[in-house]
Motif scaffolding. Structure first.
Motif, mmCIF file in Angstrom:
data_model
loop_
_atom_site.group_PDB
_atom_site.id
_atom_site.type_symbol
_atom_site.label_atom_id
_atom_site.label_comp_id
_atom_site.label_asym_id
_atom_site.label_seq_id
_atom_site.Cartn_x
_atom_site.Cartn_y
_atom_site.Cartn_z
ATOM 1 N N GLY A 176 5.740 5.695 -3.067
ATOM 2 C CA GLY A 176 5.590 4.337 -2.552
ATOM 3 C C GLY A 176 5.228 4.311 -1.091
ATOM 4 O O GLY A 176 4.368 3.532 -0.663
ATOM 5 N N ALA A 177 5.878 5.172 -0.294
ATOM 6 C CA ALA A 177 5.578 5.222 1.136
ATOM 7 C C ALA A 177 4.136 5.653 1.369
ATOM 8 O O ALA A 177 3.425 5.091 2.214
ATOM 9 C CB ALA A 177 6.538 6.181 1.827
ATOM 10 N N PHE A 178 3.685 6.645 0.620
ATOM 11 C CA PHE A 178 2.326 7.145 0.769
ATOM 12 C C PHE A 178 1.305 6.062 0.411
ATOM 13 O O PHE A 178 0.345 5.826 1.149
ATOM 14 C CB PHE A 178 2.148 8.368 -0.127
ATOM 15 N N LEU A 179 1.516 5.382 -0.717
ATOM 16 C CA LEU A 179 0.593 4.332 -1.137
ATOM 17 C C LEU A 179 0.571 3.173 -0.150
ATOM 18 O O LEU A 179 -0.487 2.589 0.115
ATOM 19 C CB LEU A 179 0.985 3.827 -2.529
ATOM 20 N N CYS A 180 1.724 2.854 0.410
ATOM 21 C CA CYS A 180 1.786 1.777 1.397
ATOM 22 C C CYS A 180 0.984 2.151 2.637
ATOM 23 O O CYS A 180 0.284 1.309 3.208
ATOM 24 C CB CYS A 180 3.240 1.499 1.765
ATOM 25 N N GLY A 181 1.059 3.401 3.058
ATOM 26 C CA GLY A 181 0.289 3.850 4.217
ATOM 27 C C GLY A 181 -1.202 3.761 3.965
ATOM 28 O O GLY A 181 -1.972 3.349 4.841
ATOM 29 N N VAL A 182 -1.636 4.140 2.750
ATOM 30 C CA VAL A 182 -3.060 4.046 2.406
ATOM 31 C C VAL A 182 -3.511 2.597 2.466
ATOM 32 O O VAL A 182 -4.610 2.291 2.948
ATOM 33 C CB VAL A 182 -3.311 4.638 1.003
ATOM 34 N N ALA A 183 -2.676 1.675 1.981
ATOM 35 C CA ALA A 183 -3.044 0.261 1.960
ATOM 36 C C ALA A 183 -3.140 -0.317 3.367
ATOM 37 O O ALA A 183 -4.098 -1.024 3.698
ATOM 38 C CB ALA A 183 -2.020 -0.529 1.135
ATOM 39 N N LEU A 201 8.093 -2.476 5.482
ATOM 40 C CA LEU A 201 7.206 -2.480 4.313
ATOM 41 C C LEU A 201 7.153 -1.103 3.669
ATOM 42 O O LEU A 201 7.147 -0.981 2.428
ATOM 43 C CB LEU A 201 5.804 -2.924 4.727
ATOM 44 N N ALA A 202 7.111 -0.062 4.501
ATOM 45 C CA ALA A 202 7.116 1.298 3.968
ATOM 46 C C ALA A 202 8.400 1.563 3.191
ATOM 47 O O ALA A 202 8.374 2.154 2.097
ATOM 48 C CB ALA A 202 6.968 2.311 5.106
#
Length: 374
Positions: free
Chosen positions: A238-245, A220-221
């Protein structure tokens, strides 16, 4: 020697040197990233080179490590967002003041260091001045048993707000380079909608039932990183936002990220052309450091005092928020990849990031003891 053998040898040498330089930095009371960047500087200075194909693979592995690192950092950021209200005023001080001073400084520097245009350079430089190294800050607080203190929680929450604003500015910069910032950001909406659904409790419950959640969250990341890269933004966003989610479940990616991300910082240091530092650039570097320290520490102190914090807590908060470290280096690397900044400004800002990060430990050692709440 075959190309795979050369690649594996180069990877082993670089990661081994990164570990050695990082250990030396730790012995000196500095974060390991300072040693890893220094390792890259030394490698670049001695002119170490590898085959073009091997170098490209090393860069790809470093980027993969960066993606997993920022994915995990986003996961650590998520819980701190819940307590941002108490840190809002201090965070605004630590964001607005360095952003404003950074913009003024960038106007002076734009004529010499803005390959993509003055506007995007000023916006990027101002945002870079406002960055705080959230992941490194969490590590420093943990090492000093400050995570449970009021000072520590306030600093982490403020860093979450500051970095969120800085990454938003970076998204505008990246989008504006592709002709239509509005359309670029519009394409980000479906990505954010998917991430919003992944932030719901049902997805966390699903992950908790899996025997190997890494097999789900790491892809997903990567998909999120690929999506932002495909619409013209940087993959790291994108990776950062995915981690926050996803939240704390993103921590399963940290073991792999922690192995590979030192490679990224070694290569970051290697990109700094020390031979290209002219007397004028040296003067600009000193000015950048002074403005960075005064803007970040001064703004953080004023923000904390405006929020009613006592002088001691405001000083601790200002010292912690001045830490640039890893996040600043990632930010600068993205700016260089996008062509927003040139090599000279990049080198000066890397030096600033190292200096401000190195200041944190010695300054905290001179601070009065803080109250622990756990």
């Amino acid at each position: 020697m075959s190309e795979p053998a050369i690649l594996l040898t180069a990877l082993a040498v670089l990661l081994g040197l990164a570990r050695v330089f990082g250990a030396v930095a730790a012995k000196l009371g500095q974060p390991a990233v300072v040693g890893e960047i220094t390792c890259g500087l030394v490698i670049g200075a001695v002119g170490w080179r590898v085959q073009v194909h091997v170098g490209g693979t090393l860069d790809a592995l470093a980027q993969f490590g960066l993606i997993l690192f920022l994915f995990g950092a986003g996961g650590r950021l998520a819980p701190s967002v819940r307590s941002v209200k108490t840190a809002l005023v201090p965070a605004l001080g630590a964001t607005v003041v360095p952003f404003g001073l950074g913009a003024l400084l960038a106007l002076w520097l734009a004529g010499r260091h803005a390959p993509a245009g003055h506007l995007v350079f000023v916006l990027f430089a101002a945002a870079a001045m406002a960055v705080t190294a959230f992941p490194l800050l969490a590590r420093i607080l943990a090492e000093r048993d400050m995570l449970c203190s009021g000072d520590g929680r306030r600093a982490l929450s403020a860093a979450a707000i500051t970095d969120a604003l800085a990454w938003t500015a970076l998204a505008f910069v990246a989008g504006s380079l592709h002709g239509s910032r509005v359309w670029t950001l519009a394409l980000l909406v479906p990505v954010l909608l998917v991430l919003y659904f992944l932030s719901k409790p049902w997805f966390g419950a699903l992950l908790s039932r899996l025997s190997r959640p890494a097999t789900v969250v790491i892809p997903l990341a990567c998909l999120s990183a690929a999506a932002t890269d495909a619409i013209g933004l940087h993959a790291a966003l994108g990776a950062f936002l995915c981690g926050v989610a996803i939240g704390p479940s993103a921590a399963v990616a940290e073991p792999v990220g922690s192995v590979l991300v030192p490679l990224f910082f070694v290569l970051v240091g290697r990109k700094v052309e020390l031979s290209g530092i002219t007397p004028l650039l040296a003067v600009e570097t000193v000015v950048i450091i002074v403005v960075a320290v005064l803007g970040k520490s001064g703004g953080a102190y004023l923000g904390a005092r405006a929020a009613g914090e006592p002088r001691r807590s405001a000083l601790v908060f200002a010292t912690l928020m001045n830490t640039r470290g890893v996040t600043e280096l990632v930010f600068l690397g993205i700016g260089l990849d996008l062509g927003v900044i040139d090599g000279g400004f990049y080198a000066a800002m890397v030096v600033m990031a190292l200096v401000t990060t190195a200041m944190t430990g010695p300054l905290l050692n001179r601070m009065p003891l803080w109250d622990k709440v756990c």
